[in-house]
Write an enzyme that holds these catalytic residues in place. Structure first.
Site, PDB file in Angstrom:
ATOM      1  N   ASP A 111     -13.645 -10.770  -3.054  1.00  0.00           N
ATOM      2  CA  ASP A 111     -12.978 -11.952  -2.502  1.00  0.00           C
ATOM      3  C   ASP A 111     -13.846 -12.520  -1.382  1.00  0.00           C
ATOM      4  OD1 ASP A 111     -12.663 -10.173  -0.409  1.00  0.00           O
ATOM      5  OD2 ASP A 111     -10.498 -10.450  -0.211  1.00  0.00           O
ATOM      6  N   TYR A 154     -11.448 -11.512  -9.595  1.00  0.00           N
ATOM      7  CA  TYR A 154     -11.037 -10.792  -8.383  1.00  0.00           C
ATOM      8  C   TYR A 154      -9.734 -10.015  -8.609  1.00  0.00           C
ATOM      9  CZ  TYR A 154      -8.796  -9.557  -4.144  1.00  0.00           C
ATOM     10  OH  TYR A 154      -8.128  -8.801  -3.213  1.00  0.00           O
ATOM     11  N   GLU A 173      -1.476  -9.195  -4.725  1.00  0.00           N
ATOM     12  CA  GLU A 173      -2.790  -9.840  -4.833  1.00  0.00           C
ATOM     13  C   GLU A 173      -2.654 -11.324  -5.167  1.00  0.00           C
ATOM     14  OE1 GLU A 173      -5.508  -8.840  -3.802  1.00  0.00           O
ATOM     15  OE2 GLU A 173      -5.194  -6.704  -3.587  1.00  0.00           O
ATOM     16  N   GLN A 219      -5.409 -17.207  -1.005  1.00  0.00           N
ATOM     17  CA  GLN A 219      -5.299 -18.423  -0.180  1.00  0.00           C
ATOM     18  C   GLN A 219      -4.127 -18.380   0.813  1.00  0.00           C
ATOM     19  OE1 GLN A 219      -5.308 -20.238  -3.985  1.00  0.00           O
ATOM     20  NE2 GLN A 219      -6.911 -21.661  -3.467  1.00  0.00           N
ATOM     21  N   THR A 220      -3.638 -17.169   1.125  1.00  0.00           N
ATOM     22  CA  THR A 220      -2.511 -17.034   2.062  1.00  0.00           C
ATOM     23  C   THR A 220      -2.742 -15.815   2.959  1.00  0.00           C
ATOM     24  OG1 THR A 220      -1.095 -17.871   0.274  1.00  0.00           O
ATOM     25  CG2 THR A 220       0.008 -16.976   2.196  1.00  0.00           C
ATOM     26  N   GLY A 235       3.163 -21.989  -1.281  1.00  0.00           N
ATOM     27  CA  GLY A 235       2.163 -22.946  -1.775  1.00  0.00           C
ATOM     28  C   GLY A 235       1.434 -22.472  -3.020  1.00  0.00           C
ATOM     29  N   TYR A 236       0.561 -23.338  -3.541  1.00  0.00           N
ATOM     30  CA  TYR A 236      -0.203 -23.030  -4.764  1.00  0.00           C
ATOM     31  C   TYR A 236       0.746 -22.465  -5.828  1.00  0.00           C
ATOM     32  CZ  TYR A 236      -4.078 -23.550  -1.510  1.00  0.00           C
ATOM     33  OH  TYR A 236      -4.948 -24.032  -0.565  1.00  0.00           O
ATOM     34  N   ARG A 267       0.820  -1.222   0.000  1.00  0.00           N
ATOM     35  CA  ARG A 267       0.000   0.000   0.000  1.00  0.00           C
ATOM     36  C   ARG A 267       0.854   1.272   0.000  1.00  0.00           C
ATOM     37  NH1 ARG A 267      -4.651  -1.803   4.383  1.00  0.00           N
ATOM     38  NH2 ARG A 267      -5.939  -2.957   2.897  1.00  0.00           N
TER      39      ARG A 267
END
Length: 358
Positions: free
Chosen positions: A147, A129, A46, A51-52, A90-91, A34
Site C-alpha cells: 500500500d 493489495y 482492509e 483511502q480512510t 465514502g467511496y 487484529r
C-alpha cells in the site's frame, strides 16, 4: 546463489527484517481486526481502510461486524442496510463490490474465504493489495501487500527514485517485498512494514530518530528522506457548482431522490440536486423540481454554502429551502418522514445539509 533485485544486491536483508519484526512485536497497535485471524474480518477491515484513516474506521468496523458478523449475514443483507452501515465512509463502490464478492464466496465457496490467491483475486473489488493483505495476514501466505505506507518505507529504505504512482514501480516493490519477507512470517512482516509507515515513516516529518531500521535506510544515510518517495503531481481538481433544494411539506415530510446506480456516489440518497451556474441556479432548480418531481415551489435565498472535496472534484454546494403547499407524489423521488429518511444512506455532503437544515 540467489539473484536479488538490483535494489537488494548489497542490502542487509536479514538485519532489516529482524529489526522491523522486533519493533512491530513491541509497538503494534491494538486494533479490532487484529483480535484474531478471521479472514472475513480482515477482508472487511482492509476494504474499509482503503483511502480512510484507522481512527475513522474503528467504530464503523465494530458496527459493521455487529450487523454482518459472517459472510452469510452480509450476503443476505438488503443493499440499503449495507449502505447505511457504510454511510460516511465514502467511496461507496467499495461496499457494493464487497457485498457482491461475499455473495460469490457464499455461493461458490460455501462461505469460506478462498485460500488460493488466484481465486480470491478473481472476486469483485479485490486488487493486488487486498489480495496480498488478506492472504498473508489470514493465511500466512507469502504474498506482498504493497500500500502507500509500504511504497513510502521502501522508497526511502532502498532509495527508489522511480515514480511510485507507476504500475512498473509497484510491481518492482512487490517483488522486493517477496524477497525481504522470505523465511519470515508473511503476516507479521507485511503488517510491520505498514505499521512503520503509519507510525514512524510518515509522509511529512518522519521520526527517523525512532526508526528501528535507520541504520539500513539509504535515504536517511544520504539526507534524502524528504525527497522520497517520488510521485507525479495530480491533475488539478475540477470545480462544479451544485444547487440543492431542501423541501418540506405540510405533513413535515421531506423530498429525497436516489442517485443513479452507476458513477459517483452510485445509489446514495440525497436532497434534489443539480449542477448549474450560480446566476442560473434559482430558475434551473425550479424547472428541475417541476419536471422531475412535479413540485411547484418558491425557492428562498441561499441558506447554506460549502465546498465538498473529492479526490478529483470539488462541489461548490448552495442550498435552498422551500415549503411545498401541495403533496404531489414524485415520479423520481420520495416524500418521507424524517425518521424514514434517516434509515437511508446519504452521502457526507448531504449529511452536512441535513445537520444544518433539519
Amino acid at each position: 546463489m540467489t539473484r536479488y533485485s538490483h535494489h537488494l544486491e548489497t542490502f542487509p536483508i536479514g538485519e532489516f527484517s529482524g529489526r522491523i519484526l522486533q519493533w512491530y512485536e513491541k509497538n503494534k497497535r491494538q486494533l479490532p481486526w487484529r483480535e484474531n485471524k478471521d479472514p472475513y474480518r480482515i477482508w472487511v477491515s482492509e476494504i474499509m481502510l482503503q483511502q480512510t484513516k484507522v481512527d475513522t474506521v474503528k467504530p464503523y468496523f465494530e458496527n459493521f461486524m455487529n450487523k454482518f458478523p459472517c459472510p452469510e449475514a452480509l450476503a443476505e443483507a438488503e443493499e440499503d442496510d449495507v449502505m447505511k452501515a457504510w454511510e460516511g465512509l465514502g467511496y461507496y463502490s467499495r461496499a457494493r463490490n464487497l457485498q457482491s464478492a461475499v455473495k460469490e464466496v457464499v455461493h461458490h465457496y460455501d462461505g469460506e474465504i478462498p485460500k488460493s490467491p488466484e481465486n480470491f483475486a478473481s472476486l469483485k473489488g479485490v486488487g493486488p493489495y487486498t489480495k496480498g493483505a488478506v492472504m498473508s495476514i489470514a493465511y500466512d501466505l507469502e504474498e506482498p501487500a504493497v500500500d502507500g505506507n509500504v511504497m513510502r518505507v521502501l522508497a526511502r529504505v532502498l532509495l527508489i527514485g522511480d515514480d511510485i504512482g507507476k504500475q512498473r514501480t509497484r510491481k518492482q516493490v512487490e517483488q522486493e517485498v517477496r524477497e525481504l519477507m522470505a523465511g519470515n512470517s508473511p503476516a507479521d512482516f507485511n503488517q510491520a512494514l505498514m505499521e512503520l509507515g503509519a507510525l514512524v515513516c510518515t509522509p511529512k516529518n518522519p521520526d527517523c530518530a525512532a526508526c528501528p531500521v535507520n541504520n539500513t535506510c539509504r535515504a536517511y544515510q544520504r539526507g534524502m528522506v524528504q525527497q522520497l518517495p517520488v510521485k507525479a503531481k495530480k491533475k488539478k481538481q475540477q470545480r462544479r457548482t451544485m444547487a440543492v433544494a431542501v423541501l418540506e411539506n405540510k405533513e413535515g415530510e421531506i423530498l429525497v431522490e436516489q442517485r443513479p446506480d452507476k458513477g459517483l456516489l452510485a445509489g446514495m440518497w440525497q436532497f434534489p440536486m443539480i449542477e448549474a451556474t450560480p446566476e442560473l441556479q434559482h430558475g434551473a432548480m425550479s424547472d428541475y423540481l417541476k419536471e422531475t418531481h412535479h413540485v411547484d415551489v418558491e425557492l428562498g435565498a441561499t441558506e447554506q454554502r460549502f465546498d465538498h472535496v473529492f479526490s478529483h472534484l470539488i462541489w461548490d454546494i448552495r442550498v435552498f429551502r422551500a415549503k411545498a403547499e401541495v403533496r404531489t407524489p414524485s415520479p423520481s423521488g420520495k416524500w418521507l418522514t424524517k425518521k424514514e429518511a434517516r434509515q437511508l444512506a446519504f452521502s457526507v455532503s448531504h449529511q452536512k445539509i441535513w445537520e444544518q437544515q433539519l
